[in-house]
Scaffold this motif. Structure first.
Motif, PDB file in Angstrom:
ATOM      1  N   ARG A   1       3.237   8.907   1.917  1.00 53.37           N
ATOM      2  CA  ARG A   1       4.343   7.979   1.704  1.00 53.37           C
ATOM      3  C   ARG A   1       3.857   6.530   1.776  1.00 53.37           C
ATOM      4  O   ARG A   1       3.156   6.155   2.722  1.00 53.37           O
ATOM      5  CB  ARG A   1       5.432   8.202   2.759  1.00 53.37           C
ATOM      6  N   PRO A   2       4.229   5.721   0.804  1.00 55.53           N
ATOM      7  CA  PRO A   2       3.875   4.303   0.877  1.00 55.53           C
ATOM      8  C   PRO A   2       4.600   3.631   2.040  1.00 55.53           C
ATOM      9  O   PRO A   2       5.657   4.101   2.476  1.00 55.53           O
ATOM     10  CB  PRO A   2       4.343   3.754  -0.474  1.00 55.53           C
ATOM     11  N   TYR A   3       4.051   2.548   2.536  1.00 55.52           N
ATOM     12  CA  TYR A   3       4.640   1.893   3.696  1.00 55.52           C
ATOM     13  C   TYR A   3       6.055   1.383   3.417  1.00 55.52           C
ATOM     14  O   TYR A   3       6.845   1.205   4.348  1.00 55.52           O
ATOM     15  CB  TYR A   3       3.755   0.733   4.149  1.00 55.52           C
TER      16      TYR A   3
ATOM     17  N   TRP B   1       6.251  12.906   7.386  1.00 58.54           N
ATOM     18  CA  TRP B   1       7.080  12.176   8.345  1.00 58.54           C
ATOM     19  C   TRP B   1       6.264  11.644   9.511  1.00 58.54           C
ATOM     20  O   TRP B   1       6.227  10.439   9.769  1.00 58.54           O
ATOM     21  CB  TRP B   1       8.198  13.091   8.858  1.00 58.54           C
ATOM     22  N   HIS B   2       5.589  12.537  10.228  1.00 57.61           N
ATOM     23  CA  HIS B   2       4.939  12.055  11.447  1.00 57.61           C
ATOM     24  C   HIS B   2       3.706  11.201  11.140  1.00 57.61           C
ATOM     25  O   HIS B   2       3.371  10.286  11.899  1.00 57.61           O
ATOM     26  CB  HIS B   2       4.617  13.209  12.398  1.00 57.61           C
ATOM     27  N   THR B   3       3.061  11.454  10.006  1.00 61.05           N
ATOM     28  CA  THR B   3       1.872  10.672   9.665  1.00 61.05           C
ATOM     29  C   THR B   3       2.208   9.207   9.423  1.00 61.05           C
ATOM     30  O   THR B   3       1.539   8.307   9.952  1.00 61.05           O
ATOM     31  CB  THR B   3       1.181  11.265   8.428  1.00 61.05           C
TER      32      THR B   3
ATOM     33  N   GLU C   1      -0.121   2.805  12.600  1.00 61.33           N
ATOM     34  CA  GLU C   1       0.113   1.463  13.140  1.00 61.33           C
ATOM     35  C   GLU C   1       0.296   0.426  12.032  1.00 61.33           C
ATOM     36  O   GLU C   1       1.051  -0.534  12.192  1.00 61.33           O
ATOM     37  CB  GLU C   1      -1.030   1.059  14.065  1.00 61.33           C
ATOM     38  N   ALA C   2      -0.374   0.622  10.909  1.00 58.87           N
ATOM     39  CA  ALA C   2      -0.205  -0.307   9.794  1.00 58.87           C
ATOM     40  C   ALA C   2       1.213  -0.233   9.229  1.00 58.87           C
ATOM     41  O   ALA C   2       1.801  -1.255   8.863  1.00 58.87           O
ATOM     42  CB  ALA C   2      -1.234  -0.017   8.703  1.00 58.87           C
TER      43      ALA C   2
ATOM     44  N   GLN D   1      12.008   1.519  -0.929  1.00 66.39           N
ATOM     45  CA  GLN D   1      12.060   2.068  -2.286  1.00 66.39           C
ATOM     46  C   GLN D   1      13.274   2.968  -2.480  1.00 66.39           C
ATOM     47  O   GLN D   1      13.965   2.891  -3.503  1.00 66.39           O
ATOM     48  CB  GLN D   1      10.783   2.862  -2.580  1.00 66.39           C
ATOM     49  N   HIS D   2      13.545   3.839  -1.485  1.00 65.97           N
ATOM     50  CA  HIS D   2      14.694   4.737  -1.606  1.00 65.97           C
ATOM     51  C   HIS D   2      16.002   3.954  -1.603  1.00 65.97           C
ATOM     52  O   HIS D   2      16.936   4.297  -2.337  1.00 65.97           O
ATOM     53  CB  HIS D   2      14.689   5.755  -0.465  1.00 65.97           C
ATOM     54  N   GLY D   3      16.097   2.909  -0.784  1.00 67.10           N
ATOM     55  CA  GLY D   3      17.340   2.166  -0.696  1.00 67.10           C
ATOM     56  C   GLY D   3      17.578   1.203  -1.845  1.00 67.10           C
ATOM     57  O   GLY D   3      18.720   1.035  -2.295  1.00 67.10           O
ATOM     58  N   GLU D   4      16.523   0.594  -2.325  1.00 63.82           N
ATOM     59  CA  GLU D   4      16.674  -0.464  -3.339  1.00 63.82           C
ATOM     60  C   GLU D   4      16.421   0.013  -4.763  1.00 63.82           C
ATOM     61  O   GLU D   4      16.812  -0.669  -5.706  1.00 63.82           O
ATOM     62  CB  GLU D   4      15.737  -1.625  -3.004  1.00 63.82           C
TER      63      GLU D   4
END
Length: 269
Positions: free
Chosen positions: A77-79, A176-178, A183-184, A84-87
């Motif tokens: 998943r991109p940060y 999800w957990h990854t 931290e980034a 992206q999903h919302g906009e």
């Protein structure tokens, strides 16, 4: 009410699995339900149907990309996946279905997505409800995810999730957990612009025993939105208020919605 499950083509080979809940004489905006990281249409249980009946509003429940029969999501998943999903993806889905006015109801990750969507969609969003939304990864968020990862390896949690996600279970859990433990990604999270853009009435709910977020998540969201936001803490309630206390959450939402938006002739039970 009529309930119809369908696949919605968004073009470019992308499809989304959706459930439409409709009244014979619809009026007002459409309730749009945004599920959590490990959620799905089915994992909302009967809550969307009950709230649609209680408010007199039609409802849309859907599986995000990567869930159910919806098209694959981009992995890892991109940060900015919440943004992206919302906009992008939610407005695209609403435009495809010709749904203009909405009330957003989001849980956990879905609540965070709803915050971005409410800012992006502007006046199309007549009201916003979030439950256990998060705008940053606090120490409870991280501990909850780490604890869940241990349970996934050592208990029957994987088998329970498999009932809903099938062959995608491992992929979804890892995605999800990854990202949340990256931290980034945590440094990248920034909801300030989205919150400042929200002008609709907003109900920000969290259980006082939520194991995935500090109470400050709620107060920070409400303060970021401003005077139109109302923060509510539910006593003796964990991370999923709508599943633990559906009647109480339903009544909160019915009482919150402006009278011109919803019939509110019934009470959740």
């Amino acid at each position: 009410m009529q309930i119809q499950d369908t696949m919605v083509s968004l073009g470019d080979g992308v499809s989304v699995e959706a459930r439409r809940i409709r009244h014979n004489k619809p009026s007002g905006p459409t309730l749009v339900f945004l599920h959590e990281s490990l959620g799905s249409i089915a994992l909302w249980r009967r809550f969307p149907e009950q709230l649609a009946e209680a408010t007199g509003l039609d409802a849309l429940v859907f599986n995000r990309l990567g869930y159910g029969r919806s098209s694959d999501e981009v992995l890892p998943r991109p940060y900015d996946y919440l943004q992206q999903h919302g906009e992008h993806w939610l407005p695209r889905l609403l435009d495809t279905l010709a749904i203009d006015q909405v009330v957003l109801v989001g849980h956990s990750d879905g609540g965070s997505i709803a915050l971005f969507a409410a800012g992006a969609l502007g006046e199309r969003v007549r009201a916003l409800v979030t439950m256990a939304a998060h705008t940053y990864a606090d120490h409870l968020t991280l501990k909850g995810i780490r604890d869940m990862t241990v349970k996934y390896r050592e208990t029957d949690l994987r088998d329970k999730l498999w009932r809903y996600h099938g062959a995608r279970t491992d992929e979804l859990f890892t995605a999800w957990h990854t990202v949340w433990l990256d931290e980034a990604f945590q440094r990248h999270l920034d909801f300030s612009g989205a919150l400042a853009a929200i002008t609709c009435p907003s109900l920000i709910i969290q259980g006082d025993n939520d194991e995935y977020g500090l109470p400050q998540q709620v107060t920070d969201i409400a303060e970021g939105i401003g005077d139109t936001a109302r923060a509510v803490f539910m006593a003796d309630t964990g991370h999923a208020p709508h599943l633990e206390k559906p009647a109480q959450v339903g009544d909160l939402i019915c009482d919150f919605l402006p009278s011109e938006l919803a019939r509110k002739s019934a009470v959740m039970s």
